[in-house]
Motif scaffolding. Structure first.
Motif, PDB file in Angstrom:
ATOM      1  N   ARG A  60       0.819  -1.199   0.000  1.00 56.70           N
ATOM      2  CA  ARG A  60       0.000   0.000   0.000  1.00 56.70           C
ATOM      3  C   ARG A  60       0.862   1.262   0.000  1.00 56.70           C
ATOM      4  NH1 ARG A  60      -3.856  -1.709   4.810  1.00 56.70           N
ATOM      5  NH2 ARG A  60      -4.259   0.525   4.940  1.00 56.70           N
ATOM      6  N   ASP A  94      -6.951  -2.709  -3.181  1.00 59.60           N
ATOM      7  CA  ASP A  94      -7.820  -2.627  -4.366  1.00 59.60           C
ATOM      8  C   ASP A  94      -8.030  -1.186  -4.801  1.00 59.60           C
ATOM      9  OD1 ASP A  94      -8.080  -5.355  -4.479  1.00 59.60           O
ATOM     10  OD2 ASP A  94     -10.132  -5.401  -3.728  1.00 59.60           O
ATOM     11  N   VAL A 154      -4.800   0.220  -6.328  1.00 59.36           N
ATOM     12  CA  VAL A 154      -4.553  -0.362  -7.656  1.00 59.36           C
ATOM     13  C   VAL A 154      -5.483   0.282  -8.678  1.00 59.36           C
ATOM     14  CG1 VAL A 154      -4.799  -2.469  -9.045  1.00 59.36           C
ATOM     15  CG2 VAL A 154      -3.590  -2.549  -6.856  1.00 59.36           C
ATOM     16  N   ASN A 155      -6.748   0.443  -8.321  1.00 57.65           N
ATOM     17  CA  ASN A 155      -7.708   1.060  -9.244  1.00 57.65           C
ATOM     18  C   ASN A 155      -7.312   2.495  -9.578  1.00 57.65           C
ATOM     19  OD1 ASN A 155      -9.169  -1.309  -9.224  1.00 57.65           O
ATOM     20  ND2 ASN A 155     -10.680  -0.585  -7.775  1.00 57.65           N
TER      21      ASN A 155
END
Length: 93
Positions: A26, A72, A75-76
């Protein structure tokens, strides 16, 4: 006082190796996004529109509030920003 050494700050402060690895990933993504937005001089409003989030959410990103972002979501955002993510998995030493 302990003289224990750690490979990263995350290894020192997280309770489990799994949590430390998650935070390492992260932090890399969050830093890459912050650097990209700074380098491209994109406003927080523009970034929010690109990422499909609110401007305060981008503000949290820029202020490094890592605990507010899951892998998530990061990453998006990175993909929406046009960044390419590569991952390597290595055997533990």
């Amino acid at each position: 006082m302990s003289n224990e050494r750690f490979a990263s700050v995350w290894d020192a402060i997280e309770d489990t190796p799994e949590a430390a690895e998650n935070m390492k990933l992260r932090s890399v993504l969050l830093t890459a996004l912050k650097n990209h937005l700074t380098r491209t001089e994109m406003s927080q409003t523009q970034a929010a529109k690109l990422f499909g989030v609110t401007q305060p959410r981008v503000s949290d990103l820029m202020r490094g509030k890592i605990n507010l972002f899951g892998l998530d979501a990061l990453v998006n955002m990175a993909t929406a920003a046009g960044l390419h993510i590569e991952m390597r998995v290595l055997e533990a030493a």
